[in-house]
Design a protein around this motif. Structure first.
Motif, mmCIF file in Angstrom:
data_model
loop_
_atom_site.group_PDB
_atom_site.id
_atom_site.type_symbol
_atom_site.label_atom_id
_atom_site.label_comp_id
_atom_site.label_asym_id
_atom_site.label_seq_id
_atom_site.Cartn_x
_atom_site.Cartn_y
_atom_site.Cartn_z
ATOM 1 N N GLY A 1 0.780 -1.228 0.000
ATOM 2 C CA GLY A 1 0.000 0.000 0.000
ATOM 3 C C GLY A 1 0.812 1.279 0.000
ATOM 4 O O GLY A 1 0.252 2.375 -0.096
ATOM 5 N N SER A 2 2.148 1.181 0.083
ATOM 6 C CA SER A 2 3.001 2.377 0.053
ATOM 7 C C SER A 2 3.801 2.410 -1.237
ATOM 8 O O SER A 2 4.089 1.365 -1.831
ATOM 9 C CB SER A 2 3.945 2.402 1.262
ATOM 10 O OG SER A 2 4.837 1.298 1.195
ATOM 11 N N THR A 3 4.125 3.607 -1.659
ATOM 12 C CA THR A 3 4.865 3.790 -2.911
ATOM 13 C C THR A 3 6.305 4.211 -2.614
ATOM 14 O O THR A 3 6.551 5.113 -1.805
ATOM 15 C CB THR A 3 4.200 4.876 -3.778
ATOM 16 O OG1 THR A 3 2.833 4.506 -4.006
ATOM 17 C CG2 THR A 3 4.906 5.014 -5.116
ATOM 18 N N THR A 4 7.250 3.523 -3.257
ATOM 19 C CA THR A 4 8.665 3.909 -3.142
ATOM 20 C C THR A 4 9.205 4.212 -4.530
ATOM 21 O O THR A 4 8.725 3.676 -5.535
ATOM 22 C CB THR A 4 9.509 2.787 -2.499
ATOM 23 O OG1 THR A 4 9.391 1.599 -3.296
ATOM 24 C CG2 THR A 4 9.064 2.519 -1.088
ATOM 25 N N PHE A 5 10.207 5.069 -4.562
ATOM 26 C CA PHE A 5 10.819 5.460 -5.828
ATOM 27 C C PHE A 5 12.301 5.080 -5.815
ATOM 28 O O PHE A 5 13.014 5.358 -4.840
ATOM 29 C CB PHE A 5 10.684 6.974 -6.055
ATOM 30 C CG PHE A 5 9.256 7.441 -6.140
ATOM 31 C CD1 PHE A 5 8.594 7.466 -7.353
ATOM 32 C CD2 PHE A 5 8.578 7.864 -4.999
ATOM 33 C CE1 PHE A 5 7.281 7.892 -7.434
ATOM 34 C CE2 PHE A 5 7.269 8.298 -5.069
ATOM 35 C CZ PHE A 5 6.615 8.311 -6.295
ATOM 36 N N ILE A 6 12.748 4.428 -6.883
ATOM 37 C CA ILE A 6 14.152 4.006 -6.962
ATOM 38 C C ILE A 6 14.719 4.328 -8.353
ATOM 39 O O ILE A 6 13.979 4.655 -9.287
ATOM 40 C CB ILE A 6 14.299 2.490 -6.701
ATOM 41 C CG1 ILE A 6 13.498 1.687 -7.747
ATOM 42 C CG2 ILE A 6 13.884 2.134 -5.289
ATOM 43 C CD1 ILE A 6 13.726 0.192 -7.644
ATOM 44 N N GLU A 7 16.031 4.200 -8.465
ATOM 45 C CA GLU A 7 16.700 4.397 -9.757
ATOM 46 C C GLU A 7 16.687 3.069 -10.515
ATOM 47 O O GLU A 7 17.132 2.045 -9.988
ATOM 48 C CB GLU A 7 18.138 4.859 -9.550
ATOM 49 C CG GLU A 7 18.888 5.080 -10.864
ATOM 50 C CD GLU A 7 20.386 5.185 -10.685
ATOM 51 O OE1 GLU A 7 21.060 5.637 -11.622
ATOM 52 O OE2 GLU A 7 20.887 4.788 -9.609
ATOM 53 N N SER A 8 16.158 3.071 -11.722
ATOM 54 C CA SER A 8 16.127 1.853 -12.540
ATOM 55 C C SER A 8 17.460 1.669 -13.263
ATOM 56 O O SER A 8 17.999 2.615 -13.831
ATOM 57 C CB SER A 8 14.999 1.925 -13.569
ATOM 58 O OG SER A 8 13.750 1.978 -12.931
ATOM 59 N N LYS A 9 17.952 0.443 -13.212
ATOM 60 C CA LYS A 9 19.207 0.118 -13.890
ATOM 61 C C LYS A 9 19.044 -1.194 -14.641
ATOM 62 O O LYS A 9 18.362 -2.116 -14.159
ATOM 63 C CB LYS A 9 20.349 -0.023 -12.893
ATOM 64 C CG LYS A 9 20.806 1.265 -12.250
ATOM 65 C CD LYS A 9 21.987 1.000 -11.335
ATOM 66 C CE LYS A 9 22.472 2.262 -10.657
ATOM 67 N NZ LYS A 9 23.628 1.995 -9.762
ATOM 68 N N GLY A 10 19.672 -1.299 -15.797
ATOM 69 C CA GLY A 10 19.632 -2.543 -16.542
ATOM 70 C C GLY A 10 19.757 -2.327 -18.042
ATOM 71 O O GLY A 10 19.913 -1.193 -18.506
ATOM 72 N N GLU A 11 19.684 -3.434 -18.767
ATOM 73 C CA GLU A 11 19.778 -3.400 -20.231
ATOM 74 C C GLU A 11 18.651 -4.245 -20.815
ATOM 75 O O GLU A 11 18.341 -5.319 -20.292
ATOM 76 C CB GLU A 11 21.135 -3.927 -20.696
ATOM 77 C CG GLU A 11 22.307 -3.066 -20.259
ATOM 78 C CD GLU A 11 23.646 -3.646 -20.696
ATOM 79 O OE1 GLU A 11 23.696 -4.872 -20.984
ATOM 80 O OE2 GLU A 11 24.625 -2.886 -20.750
#
Length: 376
Positions: free
Chosen positions: A220-230
């Motif tokens: 029920g909570s929203t978190t924000f992160i840095e997306s990494k990948g290919e």
């Protein structure tokens, strides 16, 4: 000054001179005489070293500032000018002549000097009016990468000593982001390091679609992160380029150097006239250096490469090669190293040539896009 020592016991004279710390250098030995160099101050002392040695000392050549000034001592104008010059030098020594930065590695030295100028530490500044502790603290506040700073004043020269944080100790919090598709394609391989994957192998995506999301929902909570990948995909791209037979080309037709003499804030042009039209300028500064220190006197050379537009007409072969090269550069700028040309269309007219080139490629289509949290 150059002297000759002859007769008597030359060896005893040289030994006596060494004991009395009288320096005679660049010695040249020959039969019954020695030629060497000595300062005017030591020449006065050498008479005491020569006592009892029965040697003769002769001046061959007088060198140094004192001998150049001596013939003019009877001239009133010269004496007045020399006296005025010494007064000016003494007065100028009360002000800053040069600012030097030591210890900076990643923070550009010119930025530190520019900031010093901004807070009042500049060429021509009365040196006793500089608060060295306050200046050092302001520099540390301005440049977070610096961990230590000190400002030293030696004569008319200001030295700013700094040190920087160890890169291995730095920690940077990166903003949240998504990975989006930078081209249309069919997904072949996914390698996600962080973020929530939104596509699967075999999916067809369009340019701008979200591939990996930096928004994560947990209980029920929203978190924000840095997306990494290919994310690798088989893509189809089309490039279109048109060029006319007649083109305006910028060409060099001359070079002109303009020199400017600077003294503190004063600038004196050493050239006449102004440059009109198009030119590319490059500036070089040469400072007067005295005893390893830059003086507030310099020559600024502004090299101007003069340009003008001329109309060039290309043949069909030249134009085709030009367009192909331009498309190739665009493909490389898109990060594609290997591709297959599947279609090529050449459209010719009296004025220009157009090439439409279609390619298939295997590429990483993931492009990072920052998330604006304020709009969520």
């Amino acid at each position: 000054m150059l002297i000759e020592i002859a007769g008597g016991n030359i060896e005893n004279l040289l030994n006596n001179a060494a004991k009395k710390k009288i320096r005679i250098y660049d010695l040249e030995f020959s039969k019954e005489r020695v030629i060497g160099k000595i300062t005017p101050k030591d020449f006065i002392k050498i008479r005491t070293a020569a006592r009892g040695t029965k040697t003769r000392i002769k001046i061959i050549k007088k060198e140094g500032l004192i001998f150049k000034i001596k013939p003019n001592l009877h001239r009133t104008g010269f004496i007045a000018g020399l006296f005025l010059f010494l007064i000016i030098i003494k007065a100028l020594s009360l002000f800053v002549w040069n600012i030097e930065v030591k210890g900076s590695k990643t923070v550009p030295k010119n930025e530190i000097i520019a900031y010093c100028n901004e807070i009042g530490v500049d060429l021509g500044k009365y040196r006793k009016g500089i608060d060295t502790n306050k200046t050092a603290n302001l520099i540390l506040l301005k440049f977070p990468k610096l961990t230590w700073a000190s400002v030293n004043i030696e004569g008319s020269f200001v030295t700013v000593n700094v040190s920087e944080a160890d890169k291995t100790q730095e920690y940077e919090v990166k903003p949240p982001s998504n990975l989006i598709a930078k081209a249309d394609g069919t997904i072949d391989k996914i390698d996600t390091v962080s973020g929530e994957t939104k596509v699967s192998v075999g999916d067809t995506v369009a340019k701008g679609d979200i591939l990996v999301s930096g928004v994560r929902m947990l209980k029920g909570s929203t978190t924000f992160i840095e997306s990494k990948g290919e994310v690798y995909a088989n893509t189809v791209r089309t490039y279109t380029e048109t060029k006319p037979y007649k083109q305006k080309v910028l060409k060099t037709y001359g070079i002109r150097d303009k020199k400017v003499l600077t003294f503190f804030f004063f600038k004196t042009p050493l050239y006449l006239g102004t440059t009109k039209g198009i030119y590319i300028g490059k500036t070089k500064t040469e400072n007067l250096n005295l005893f390893g220190k830059d003086m507030p006197i310099s020559i600024i050379t502004k090299r101007q490469v003069l340009k003008k537009y001329v109309t060039e007409k290309y043949s069909e072969k030249e134009l085709l090669a030009q367009i192909d090269k331009s498309i190739e550069n665009r493909i490389k700028s898109d990060g594609i190293n290997k591709y297959t040309e599947t279609k090529r269309e050449v459209i010719k007219s009296e004025k220009d040539i157009k090439i439409i080139k279609e390619i298939t490629a295997y590429e990483n289509i993931a492009r990072e896009q920052k998330i604006n949290i304020d709009k969520k």
